[in-house]
Design an enzyme around this catalytic site. Structure first.
Site, mmCIF file in Angstrom:
data_model
loop_
_atom_site.group_PDB
_atom_site.id
_atom_site.type_symbol
_atom_site.label_atom_id
_atom_site.label_comp_id
_atom_site.label_asym_id
_atom_site.label_seq_id
_atom_site.Cartn_x
_atom_site.Cartn_y
_atom_site.Cartn_z
ATOM 1 N N TYR A 53 0.827 -1.221 0.000
ATOM 2 C CA TYR A 53 0.000 0.000 0.000
ATOM 3 C C TYR A 53 0.856 1.265 0.000
ATOM 4 C CZ TYR A 53 -4.019 -2.944 0.139
ATOM 5 O OH TYR A 53 -4.961 -3.876 -0.231
ATOM 6 N N ARG A 56 1.541 1.844 -3.611
ATOM 7 C CA ARG A 56 0.341 2.374 -4.294
ATOM 8 C C ARG A 56 0.181 3.865 -3.973
ATOM 9 N NH1 ARG A 56 0.939 -2.061 -5.362
ATOM 10 N NH2 ARG A 56 1.661 -1.008 -7.224
ATOM 11 N N GLN A 86 -15.272 2.351 -6.183
ATOM 12 C CA GLN A 86 -14.554 1.225 -5.568
ATOM 13 C C GLN A 86 -13.078 1.579 -5.451
ATOM 14 O OE1 GLN A 86 -16.037 -2.710 -7.480
ATOM 15 N NE2 GLN A 86 -16.557 -1.101 -8.908
ATOM 16 N N ASN A 87 -12.696 2.698 -6.047
ATOM 17 C CA ASN A 87 -11.272 3.056 -6.082
ATOM 18 C C ASN A 87 -10.833 3.665 -4.757
ATOM 19 O OD1 ASN A 87 -11.479 2.212 -8.676
ATOM 20 N ND2 ASN A 87 -11.457 4.261 -9.583
ATOM 21 N N VAL A 88 -9.580 3.397 -4.428
ATOM 22 C CA VAL A 88 -9.031 3.950 -3.187
ATOM 23 C C VAL A 88 -8.189 5.193 -3.485
ATOM 24 C CG1 VAL A 88 -9.168 1.762 -1.947
ATOM 25 C CG2 VAL A 88 -7.083 2.289 -3.232
ATOM 26 N N ASP A 89 -8.123 5.585 -4.755
ATOM 27 C CA ASP A 89 -7.401 6.825 -5.086
ATOM 28 C C ASP A 89 -8.301 8.025 -4.800
ATOM 29 O OD1 ASP A 89 -8.963 7.631 -7.449
ATOM 30 O OD2 ASP A 89 -8.021 5.970 -8.518
ATOM 31 N N HIS A 104 -14.406 1.028 -0.828
ATOM 32 C CA HIS A 104 -13.303 0.138 -0.436
ATOM 33 C C HIS A 104 -12.189 0.864 0.314
ATOM 34 C CE1 HIS A 104 -14.604 -2.856 -3.831
ATOM 35 N NE2 HIS A 104 -15.368 -2.919 -2.761
ATOM 36 N N THR A 171 -15.416 -0.905 -14.463
ATOM 37 C CA THR A 171 -15.339 -1.948 -13.433
ATOM 38 C C THR A 171 -15.718 -3.284 -14.046
ATOM 39 O OG1 THR A 171 -16.255 -2.798 -11.355
ATOM 40 C CG2 THR A 171 -17.633 -1.223 -12.563
ATOM 41 N N SER A 172 -15.010 -4.335 -13.633
ATOM 42 C CA SER A 172 -15.310 -5.675 -14.153
ATOM 43 C C SER A 172 -16.552 -6.242 -13.481
ATOM 44 C CB SER A 172 -14.121 -6.597 -13.905
ATOM 45 O OG SER A 172 -13.875 -6.710 -12.512
#
Ligand code: OAD
Length: 228
Positions: A53, A56, A86-89, A104, A171-172
């Protein structure tokens, strides 16, 4: 004002230079989920998890929002826009979007390992062993790991149910409960899916699929919506 709810995934940040997870060359090709993104991994190999992390976070400081993030911020000129990511950015926030719900977690935050309500901003890119909360316990990345509860899913489901227009980007739709949010969206609501590899979504009505990269597909869609 009409409400637009937007669910984003790693694909929206791909053109900023952040790797997705499941595409060819994605992060989960290089790292096993169980090694870096579970609570057991944190217990068994905290150095590896912390480093994963930290790397990242370090990369996040070097990238910028792209045309898709900026276009979504522009949508606020005419619509009540709620982003569920859903992104953590933090690229949506940096582009100027004002309502962003992180399902997330957030890379730039850390939280206590004894009291999850204690959340702190990480200064710079590196979270270190010895960085503690006010109760004296080690801080961990503020990430929802696999197998952990997703505390923001209920508000996200409520917001999805209020949508007049619902947009899914990059997103998948492999990870639940996030992937199930579209089922809360009213049937009559117009839905758009922007993803170069999008598959049809069985049972979802009023869905328009835009098989383009976010950097081109999203600005085009935003222009269309602003002109409505
Ligand atoms: P994935 O890596 O599973 O999927 C990325 C999606 O982005 C795919 O559908 C690609 O086709 C699409 N894509 C790639 N490039 C794109 C581009 N330029 N424009 C638009 N779309 C593009 O990522 P997510 O679905 O976000 O969770 O993954 C969900 C969760 O799984 C993540 O939040 C993460 C991960 O494990 C945690 O780590 C907790």
């Amino acid at each position: 004002m009409q409400k637009i709810v937007i669910l984003t995934g790693a694909g929206i940040s791909a053109e900023s230079g952040i790797r997705t997870f499941r595409d060819s060359g994605g992060l989960w090709e290089e790292h096993r989920v169980e090694d870096v993104a579970t609570f057991d991994a944190w217990l068994n190999n905290p150095i590896l998890v912390m480093d994963f992390y930290n790397q990242r976070r370090k990369q996040l400081l070097e990238v910028e929002p792209n045309a898709a993030h900026h276009a979504l911020a522009k949508l606020e000129e005419r619509f009540d826009v709620q982003i569920i990511t859903q992104n953590v950015d933090d690229l949506h926030e940096r582009a100027g979007s004002s309502k962003v719900l992180h399902l997330h977690g957030e890379l730039k935050k850390a939280r206590s390992t004894v009291d999850e309500s204690l959340v702190y901003d990480v200064q710079g890119w590196e979270l270190k062993f010895g960085d503690t909360c006010e109760k004296g316990s080690q801080l961990r990345p503020h990430i929802v790991w696999f197998g952990e509860a997703v505390p923001m899913i209920e508000p996200a489901a409520e917001l999805s149910a209020e949508a007049d227009i619902f947009i899914v980007i990059g997103t998948s739709l492999n990870v639940y409960p996030a992937a199930g949010l579209i089922n809360y969206v009213p049937v009559s609501c117009m839905k758009y899916l922007v993803d170069p590899n999008a598959s049809p979504l069985p049972g979802i009505r009023n869905l328009s699929i835009i098989r383009e990269k976010a950097g081109t597909g999203v600005p085009e869609l935003v222009e269309k919506l602003l002109a409505l």
